[in-house]
Design an enzyme around this catalytic site. Structure first.
Site, PDB file in Angstrom:
ATOM      1  N   LYS A  32      62.927  38.002  39.961  1.00 15.20           N
ATOM      2  CA  LYS A  32      63.410  36.973  40.898  1.00 15.20           C
ATOM      3  C   LYS A  32      62.206  36.383  41.638  1.00 15.20           C
ATOM      4  O   LYS A  32      61.408  37.116  42.220  1.00 15.20           O
ATOM      5  CB  LYS A  32      64.382  37.570  41.909  1.00 15.20           C
ATOM      6  CG  LYS A  32      64.868  36.553  42.934  1.00 15.20           C
ATOM      7  CD  LYS A  32      66.026  37.099  43.736  1.00 15.20           C
ATOM      8  CE  LYS A  32      65.628  37.819  44.998  1.00 15.20           C
ATOM      9  NZ  LYS A  32      65.127  36.946  46.076  1.00 15.20           N
ATOM     10  N   ASP A  59      65.225  31.749  42.913  1.00 17.12           N
ATOM     11  CA  ASP A  59      66.107  31.902  44.080  1.00 17.12           C
ATOM     12  C   ASP A  59      65.675  30.926  45.173  1.00 17.12           C
ATOM     13  O   ASP A  59      64.965  31.303  46.100  1.00 17.12           O
ATOM     14  CB  ASP A  59      65.986  33.369  44.542  1.00 17.12           C
ATOM     15  CG  ASP A  59      66.776  33.674  45.793  1.00 17.12           C
ATOM     16  OD1 ASP A  59      67.682  32.900  46.147  1.00 17.12           O
ATOM     17  OD2 ASP A  59      66.482  34.711  46.417  1.00 17.12           O
ATOM     18  N   LYS A  61      68.042  28.610  46.608  1.00 22.20           N
ATOM     19  CA  LYS A  61      69.218  28.370  47.471  1.00 22.20           C
ATOM     20  C   LYS A  61      69.337  26.909  47.921  1.00 22.20           C
ATOM     21  O   LYS A  61      69.302  26.609  49.125  1.00 22.20           O
ATOM     22  CB  LYS A  61      69.176  29.274  48.701  1.00 22.20           C
ATOM     23  CG  LYS A  61      69.188  30.764  48.392  1.00 22.20           C
ATOM     24  CD  LYS A  61      69.306  31.589  49.653  1.00 22.20           C
ATOM     25  CE  LYS A  61      69.315  33.075  49.404  1.00 22.20           C
ATOM     26  NZ  LYS A  61      68.012  33.645  48.983  1.00 22.20           N
ATOM     27  N   ASP A  64      72.097  20.489  49.953  1.00 22.94           N
ATOM     28  CA  ASP A  64      71.816  19.122  50.416  1.00 22.94           C
ATOM     29  C   ASP A  64      72.953  18.244  49.913  1.00 22.94           C
ATOM     30  O   ASP A  64      73.944  18.758  49.387  1.00 22.94           O
ATOM     31  CB  ASP A  64      70.433  18.673  49.874  1.00 22.94           C
ATOM     32  CG  ASP A  64      69.768  17.631  50.774  1.00 22.94           C
ATOM     33  OD1 ASP A  64      70.479  16.725  51.261  1.00 22.94           O
ATOM     34  OD2 ASP A  64      68.549  17.719  50.991  1.00 22.94           O
ATOM     35  N   THR A 119      73.987  37.460  54.216  1.00 23.87           N
ATOM     36  CA  THR A 119      74.289  38.748  54.849  1.00 23.87           C
ATOM     37  C   THR A 119      73.671  38.835  56.247  1.00 23.87           C
ATOM     38  O   THR A 119      74.039  39.704  57.034  1.00 23.87           O
ATOM     39  CB  THR A 119      73.798  39.928  53.986  1.00 23.87           C
ATOM     40  OG1 THR A 119      72.499  39.616  53.518  1.00 23.87           O
ATOM     41  CG2 THR A 119      74.716  40.179  52.821  1.00 23.87           C
ATOM     42  N   ARG A 211      62.046  46.217  47.250  1.00 21.04           N
ATOM     43  CA  ARG A 211      61.120  47.253  47.698  1.00 21.04           C
ATOM     44  C   ARG A 211      61.245  48.619  47.025  1.00 21.04           C
ATOM     45  O   ARG A 211      60.219  49.284  46.839  1.00 21.04           O
ATOM     46  CB  ARG A 211      61.194  47.370  49.225  1.00 21.04           C
ATOM     47  CG  ARG A 211      60.516  46.176  49.899  1.00 21.04           C
ATOM     48  CD  ARG A 211      60.970  45.949  51.299  1.00 21.04           C
ATOM     49  NE  ARG A 211      62.363  45.523  51.351  1.00 21.04           N
ATOM     50  CZ  ARG A 211      63.028  45.262  52.467  1.00 21.04           C
ATOM     51  NH1 ARG A 211      62.416  45.394  53.638  1.00 21.04           N
ATOM     52  NH2 ARG A 211      64.284  44.863  52.422  1.00 21.04           N
TER      53      ARG A 211
HETATM   54  O1  C5P Z   1      63.482  44.737  49.015  1.00 19.51           O
HETATM   55  P1  C5P Z   1      64.969  44.555  48.813  1.00 19.51           P
HETATM   56  O2  C5P Z   1      65.533  45.411  47.688  1.00 19.51           O
HETATM   57  O3  C5P Z   1      65.747  44.698  50.091  1.00 19.51           O
HETATM   58  O4  C5P Z   1      65.083  43.032  48.316  1.00 19.51           O
HETATM   59  C1  C5P Z   1      66.314  42.419  48.122  1.00 19.51           C
HETATM   60  C2  C5P Z   1      66.105  40.992  47.703  1.00 19.51           C
HETATM   61  O5  C5P Z   1      67.380  40.337  47.664  1.00 19.51           O
HETATM   62  C3  C5P Z   1      65.238  40.170  48.655  1.00 19.51           C
HETATM   63  O6  C5P Z   1      64.552  39.188  47.869  1.00 19.51           O
HETATM   64  C4  C5P Z   1      66.256  39.520  49.561  1.00 19.51           C
HETATM   65  O7  C5P Z   1      65.790  38.306  50.100  1.00 19.51           O
HETATM   66  C5  C5P Z   1      67.399  39.273  48.591  1.00 19.51           C
HETATM   67  N1  C5P Z   1      68.720  39.143  49.222  1.00 19.51           N
HETATM   68  C6  C5P Z   1      69.295  40.126  50.016  1.00 19.51           C
HETATM   69  N2  C5P Z   1      70.528  39.957  50.569  1.00 19.51           N
HETATM   70  C7  C5P Z   1      71.199  38.816  50.339  1.00 19.51           C
HETATM   71  C8  C5P Z   1      70.657  37.809  49.553  1.00 19.51           C
HETATM   72  C9  C5P Z   1      69.391  38.011  49.001  1.00 19.51           C
HETATM   73  O8  C5P Z   1      68.686  41.173  50.208  1.00 19.51           O
HETATM   74  N3  C5P Z   1      72.403  38.678  50.843  1.00 19.51           N
END
Ligand code: C5P
Length: 232
Positions: A32, A59, A61, A64, A119, A211
């Protein structure tokens, strides 16, 4: 539609991203690319990662007026990514225009996924700032239905919502779910999480994992663990 693990490459530069992907050797995980990396490096980072043989979820998003989103999607479509997204809050006309823009002359297009409510938006914000009186869960489901009715392929949602989305929009409507953590891992800033194995049980189609893989001592091993737990 194959289930897959998508690695969120939340790095600030192309160099860091490519060095990270070098650690996977001949393995080519689905990745992603988000706003930070895309705005820092431009379309060339997409082309470079694509050339290495990875599938890409871009990604960005989009949100517009329909005409602007249609034209922007036509540009993104030329990058030949595998999945991209927009905000369902832009409305059904915007979503239909996005599909039109994304569709190539040969009729194919990347998967198009909708973000429902972020979220980071809590019930208080929904009610007091956005002036949406409908409860969060129902808002998310209605946005998912709007996306489906506009021809989109799925939504980004919590694995905790995947079952309900499938119940409302059908088993074939994709759920792309971040918020995944190993049972023995750090939560970071994620609050409502599931393990890859539980996300599988909940029916997630794609898990987005950042992460737990990017910050691991051995990212390739952490990725393999995710694949083993989620796909089996
Ligand atoms: O590091 P982590 O596993 O938390 O990363 C989750 C990824 O998913 C990040 O790129 C975050 O921006 C994205 N994301 C999220 N929750 C959402 C939409 C996207 O954690 N509702």
């Amino acid at each position: 539609m194959g289930k897959d693990v998508i690695i969120a490459c939340d790095f600030s530069s192309g160099q860091k991203t490519l060095e990270f992907l070098d650690r996977f050797g001949s393995k080519k995980p689905f990745v992603k690319i988000g706003m930070e990396l895309y705005y820092a490096e431009g379309p060339s980072i997409v082309e470079k990662i694509k050339l290495r043989g990875h599938k890409i979820f871009l990604d960005l998003k989009l949100h517009d007026i329909p005409n602007t989103v249609k034209k922007a999607m036509a540009v993104l479509s030329r990058l030949d990514v595998d999945m991209t997204n927009l905000h369902a809050a832009g409305g059904s006309k915007m979503m239909a225009a996005a599909i039109e823009g994304l569709t190539k002359p040969d009729g194919t297009r990347p998967l198009l996924i909708a973000v429902t409510q972020l979220t980071s938006t809590d019930s208080e914000t929904l009610k007091n700032e956005l002036l949406i009186g409908t409860p969060m869960a129902e808002t998310v489901m209605r946005y998912a239905e709007n996306a489906k009715n506009s021809g989109l392929d799925g939504v980004v949602c919590s694995p905790l919502e995947a079952e309900a989305v499938h119940g409302r929009c059908g088993a074939g409507f994709l759920t792309v779910t971040p918020g995944v953590r190993f049972a023995d891992g750090e939560l970071g800033d994620q609050k409502r999480v599931m393990t890859p194995a539980d996300a599988k049980k909940a029916g997630s189609d794609y898990i987005v994992v950042g992460r737990p893989i990017t910050a691991a001592d051995d990212p390739a091993e952490a990725y393999e663990r995710c694949v083993r737990e989620f796909i089996g």
